[in-house]
Design an enzyme around this catalytic site. Structure first.
Site, PDB file in Angstrom:
ATOM      1  N   GLU A  70      52.837  40.549  38.387  1.00  0.00           N
ATOM      2  CA  GLU A  70      53.779  39.424  38.334  1.00  0.00           C
ATOM      3  C   GLU A  70      55.202  39.893  38.032  1.00  0.00           C
ATOM      4  O   GLU A  70      56.174  39.322  38.543  1.00  0.00           O
ATOM      5  CB  GLU A  70      53.320  38.391  37.290  1.00  0.00           C
ATOM      6  CG  GLU A  70      52.132  37.536  37.729  1.00  0.00           C
ATOM      7  CD  GLU A  70      50.807  38.270  37.731  1.00  0.00           C
ATOM      8  OE1 GLU A  70      50.714  39.367  37.132  1.00  0.00           O
ATOM      9  OE2 GLU A  70      49.839  37.770  38.341  1.00  0.00           O
ATOM     10  N   GLN A  95      50.373  33.075  40.831  1.00  0.00           N
ATOM     11  CA  GLN A  95      49.103  32.457  41.209  1.00  0.00           C
ATOM     12  C   GLN A  95      48.603  31.436  40.181  1.00  0.00           C
ATOM     13  O   GLN A  95      48.023  30.431  40.553  1.00  0.00           O
ATOM     14  CB  GLN A  95      48.073  33.565  41.408  1.00  0.00           C
ATOM     15  CG  GLN A  95      46.950  33.199  42.323  1.00  0.00           C
ATOM     16  CD  GLN A  95      46.199  34.451  42.758  1.00  0.00           C
ATOM     17  OE1 GLN A  95      45.551  35.112  41.956  1.00  0.00           O
ATOM     18  NE2 GLN A  95      46.294  34.783  44.033  1.00  0.00           N
ATOM     19  N   HIS A 104      42.897  29.449  34.009  1.00  0.00           N
ATOM     20  CA  HIS A 104      43.120  28.705  35.251  1.00  0.00           C
ATOM     21  C   HIS A 104      43.520  27.271  34.971  1.00  0.00           C
ATOM     22  O   HIS A 104      43.628  26.459  35.882  1.00  0.00           O
ATOM     23  CB  HIS A 104      41.868  28.788  36.132  1.00  0.00           C
ATOM     24  CG  HIS A 104      41.524  30.199  36.469  1.00  0.00           C
ATOM     25  ND1 HIS A 104      40.588  30.929  35.775  1.00  0.00           N
ATOM     26  CD2 HIS A 104      42.056  31.052  37.384  1.00  0.00           C
ATOM     27  CE1 HIS A 104      40.545  32.161  36.258  1.00  0.00           C
ATOM     28  NE2 HIS A 104      41.428  32.267  37.225  1.00  0.00           N
ATOM     29  N   LEU A 158      49.367  43.263  42.951  1.00  0.00           N
ATOM     30  CA  LEU A 158      48.994  42.371  41.851  1.00  0.00           C
ATOM     31  C   LEU A 158      49.804  42.734  40.599  1.00  0.00           C
ATOM     32  O   LEU A 158      49.335  43.468  39.739  1.00  0.00           O
ATOM     33  CB  LEU A 158      47.481  42.522  41.599  1.00  0.00           C
ATOM     34  CG  LEU A 158      46.756  41.368  40.917  1.00  0.00           C
ATOM     35  CD1 LEU A 158      45.251  41.595  40.966  1.00  0.00           C
ATOM     36  CD2 LEU A 158      47.203  41.123  39.503  1.00  0.00           C
ATOM     37  N   GLU A 201      50.732  37.137  45.406  1.00  0.00           N
ATOM     38  CA  GLU A 201      49.359  37.605  45.577  1.00  0.00           C
ATOM     39  C   GLU A 201      48.608  36.624  46.479  1.00  0.00           C
ATOM     40  O   GLU A 201      48.635  35.417  46.222  1.00  0.00           O
ATOM     41  CB  GLU A 201      48.664  37.675  44.210  1.00  0.00           C
ATOM     42  CG  GLU A 201      49.239  38.737  43.301  1.00  0.00           C
ATOM     43  CD  GLU A 201      49.089  38.393  41.811  1.00  0.00           C
ATOM     44  OE1 GLU A 201      48.265  37.538  41.463  1.00  0.00           O
ATOM     45  OE2 GLU A 201      49.824  38.989  41.005  1.00  0.00           O
TER      46      GLU A 201
END
Ligand code: TPP
Length: 790
Positions: free
Chosen positions: A506, A528, A577, A504, A475
């Site tokens: 995985e 990502q 994240h 998008l 991505e």
């Protein structure tokens, strides 16, 4: 009686009864003629397919027989699905096939197709023995799988699978639908290789299936198509929907993707019924995937439709699905009491649609054979299959851990080091001009000190230059150059065929990597964020890591999966994240996990991973600490001590980082304390060690660099040097890397002191609260002091 229709014996009795009552035709039909007027299938071919079906049926019966006295370990059969023999016949034996576990007849038919009879005598046609050497070999393969014989041709006793390299049958796992993303990836990769400029291929149309003692080449022709089969319940699985979606999305985007999906629909998933009409509705409504349907109990129709579907996919290089209706006979598997969830009438109805009986009825009705002749073939095959089953019974089983794991993840460090040295020679010799051009006249070694992100970017570019079959995808990696700029400029330098954005998903990204690796490419997919690997981890765990294991190295899927992860991102908080758990990766057998902390290590370790993937087919996870991507300083603002020069090719060999070797930093006397860490922990520990040095404490900081395999030798040596070990583990206390480090010390008989500082067992919260659960420099210093005070 219900039980009368569920046992192998009664299936067999019933078959005999039916065949003795079949009406013979008035005249014999020329076997060279269409089996019925207007059919594509000749009588002789139909008889061959009948034989393949019967071999498969007899294998099912033999499987139950072997189980009955504890010598067979697999009873999921193909009974009722034998119409898939017609699908095999409609394809070419060189079309890669990833098969459903009920594909026994496909397997036998493909074996026969791949090895045409040497003479008339060998032919399965009327008048000669039906159990040809080819069927004998195919039956032996399957029976060896059932008894877990080491002589089984693909998994060597590690699993019961349909697979054989010379038949282009790629083994699949027992995880339903997990092979579909790979099949899509393989389709995309075959087409990409076909179109790639010749410099992108090592040799013509050959695809590399490397394995074991060296690369093998399988001549998958340029117009090959991929076939993958699965059951009706599997259609609902997330992996299947991902694969259908990716196939349709790719088609919509104008990409060619020659994949034939085959849904073998028996209406059941173990005990759960597919709602009437659902499978057709679901398959018909897939955008970009052409729908074909056929009755798997009708050889003529199944062959005709499968031929049309295969030709369509081959001609248009577009995806299609063949919806093949089947029945399931003898339950889901040996232990399945299907009477608990099906009525007698339902079971009877399936028996009435037995495809092998239907094939016999066809052959008899049209005059290709009589019922008695077909029964004689059935008995002959049955007897021979049983004989082979008896022969394989006593074959050796895997008898030591070493035997079991040999093909799991071969590691040839000397060859890997040589591959890195060879790459350096090419980069500074014959490849120097191309390299200079790719870097716009300014190679990275002349660009001054680089950050971690810049260093990875440069090493990726060098990898692309050295491995013409390497592709970077994921991505946002192409146009944007990655969320953190790590892949910036690569698409412009190497073109959209080798550096491309994916959709998008995985699962599909990894599936693409799996298929591409299988097709001979060197895929470097990007995930990502570490948190999003969990969407798709079975593609790594169940598919990637098992391929060499379940194929004894005949097939492999080399890849280097770049994953941006770990915590400590300033200003971009929250768990997803900053995911700080790698537990799910660490226990995947054979998986190689690299965590570079510094720019210079990152480039060298990436070269190692690429070489290991190319040489040994390794599946590598290259986990990049996001928080260090753009870090410049170590101790003080502006000191630039977290930057590093990029090594020029002449220095690659000397700076080679072998798999499983740590890096050690001495701080002060380096005699008082050993800190064992990795990733962000390296920088924090070096800073803590500097503070401790001011107090007169000498520390050696060990950067593990590899979380699998752990650098045990280096670890033990450095631990023993001080007798005090502080494990600084930014992953969680439970299931974290530290557990493995402490266990390795215990296993090695380490007798010194040891402590851990680790992340709290929590998800990482947003904003400053993150520091409540993450390891801090303070915690490291405190941990060290406590240890020193002992
Ligand atoms: C992902 C996954 N979940 C559960 C299972 C257990 N399981 C094995 S076969 C099966 C049913 C599959 O049904 P279908 O796809 O229709 O194939 P069939 O066996 O009917 O041919 C299930 C649930 C599995 N193998 N994989």
């Amino acid at each position: 009686m219900l039980s009368d229709v569920t046992t192998p014996q009664d299936l067999d009795d019933r078959f005999r009864d039916r065949l003795t009552t079949l009406d013979a035709a008035d005249e014999r039909r020329d076997p060279g003629e269409p089996v019925v007027d207007g059919a594509l299938l000749t009588g002789a071919r139909a008889l061959d397919l009948f034989d393949a079906q019967v071999v498969s049926r007899q294998l099912d019966l033999a499987g139950r027989w072997l189980r009955s006295f504890g010598e067979g370990f697999y009873t999921i059969g193909s009974a009722g699905h034998e119409g898939n023999a017609a699908v095999a016949a409609a394809l070419r034996p060189t079309d890669p096939a990833l098969l459903h576990y009920r594909s026994g007849a496909f397997y036998c038919a493909r074996a026969a197709q791949a090895t045409p009879p040497a003479s008339e005598d060998d032919s399965g046609s009327a008048g000669s023995g039906p159990f040809t050497p080819v069927y004998a070999e195919a039956a032996r393969d399957v029976l060896r799988g059932m008894v877990a014989s080491t002589r089984e041709p693909i998994a060597g006793g590690r699993h019961k699978v349909f697979g054989r390299a010379d038949l282009a049958i790629v083994p699949t796992t027992s995880t339903i639908a997990s092979h579909l993303p790979r099949a899509v990836g393989l389709g995309i990769a075959l087409e990409r290789l076909r179109r790639l400029d010749p410099a992108g291929r090592r040799a013509g149309n050959e695809v590399r299936l490397g394995g074991g003692g060296g690369a093998q080449h399988a001549p998958w022709p340029a117009d090959a198509i991929v076939v993958c089969s699965f059951g009706d319940a599997s259609v609902n699985h997330a992996s299947a929907t991902a694969a259908f979606n990716t196939a349709g999305w790719s088609d919509h985007a104008g990409l060619r993707i020659p994949v034939l999906f085959v849904c073998e629909d028996n209406g059941l998933g173990i005990s759960v019924r597919s709602p009437k009409g659902w499978v057709e509705t679901a398959l018909r409504s897939r955008p970009g995937i052409r729908y074909f349907a056929a009755d798997g109990g009708d050889l003529v129709e199944a062959y005709a439709v499968a031929t049309e579907a295969a030709a369509w996919v081959r001609r248009h290089r577009r995806p299609a699905v063949l919806h093949l209706s089947t029945v399931r006979l003898m339950g889901h598997a040996g232990a399945d009491a299907e009477t608990a969830y099906r009525t007698t009438a339902e079971i009877e109805a399936d028996l009435d649609r037995d495809p092998v009986v239907a094939a016999a009825a066809l052959l008899t009705r049209v005059g290709v054979a009589t019922g008695a002749e077909l029964l004689a073939r059935y008995d002959e095959i049955g007897w021979q299959v049983r004989r082979v089953a008896e022969e394989v019974l006593d074959e050796p089983k895997l008898a030591s851990p070493a035997e079991v794991v040999t093909p799991l993840a071969p590691r040839r460090p000397v060859r890997v080091a040589r591959a890195v040295a060879d790459a350096a020679t090419r980069a500074s010799g014959p490849g120097a001009a191309a390299r200079a051009e790719a870097f716009g006249g300014k190679p990275p070694e002349l660009s001054g000190p680089l950050t971690l992100a810049q260093s990875i970017n440069a090493a990726l570019a060098d990898g692309m230059l050295d491995h013409p079959q390497m592709a970077v995808f994921g991505e946002d990696v192409a146009a944007k150059g990655g969320v953190y700029g790590v892949t910036k400029g690569l698409r412009d330098r190497f073109g959209p065929a080798r550096v491309f954005d994916t959709l998008l998903d995985e699962t599909s990204i990894l599936g693409l990597g799996l298929g591409a690796g299988l097709a001979g490419m060197l895929p470097v997919p990007e995930i990502q964020y570490l948190a999003y690997l969990h969407n798709a981890e079975d593609q790594l765990r169940g598919e990637a890591a098992t391929m060499q294991f379940f194929s004894s190295g005949a097939f492999r899927n080399p890849m280097v999966v770049r994953v941006a992860g770990l915590a400590y991102q300033e200003g971009f908080g929250g768990h997803f994240h900053n995911d700080n758990s790698v537990a799910v990766l660490r226990d995947v057998p054979g998986l190689l996990i690299a965590v570079p902390a510094r720019p210079d290590d990152a480039a060298a370790m990436l070269r190692t991973c690429l070489a290991s993937a190319a040489v040994d087919g390794s599946v590598c996870v290259f986990l990049e600490p996001i928080a260090l991507y753009h870090t410049r300083d170590l101790y003080a603002e502006g000191d630039n001590q977290w930057l590093a020069e990029y090594a020029e090719p002449g220095a690659w060999s000397g700076g080679h980082v072998p798999v499983g070797r740590a890096r050690v930093y001495g701080v002060g006397s380096a005699e008082d304390l050993t800190i064992v860490t990795f990733g962000n922990g390296v920088r924090m520990s070096l800073r803590a060690a500097a503070a401790l040095a001011e107090e007169g404490v000498g520390t050696r900081v060990v950067d593990l660099r590899w979380l699998a395999p752990l650098p045990v030798g280096d670890l033990i040596r450095e631990a023993a040097a001080t007798g005090r070990v502080l494990v600084v583990d930014e992953t969680r206390r439970s299931g974290g890397v530290g557990e493995g480090v402490i266990a390795a010390l215990v296993d090695a008989g380490y007798v010194g002191a040891a402590r851990r500082v680790a992340g709290v067992d929590s998800f990482v919260p947003l904003g400053p609260a993150a520091h409540q659960v993450l390891v801090s420099e303070d915690a490291i210093t405190q941990g060290a002091r406590t240890l020193l005070a002992r």
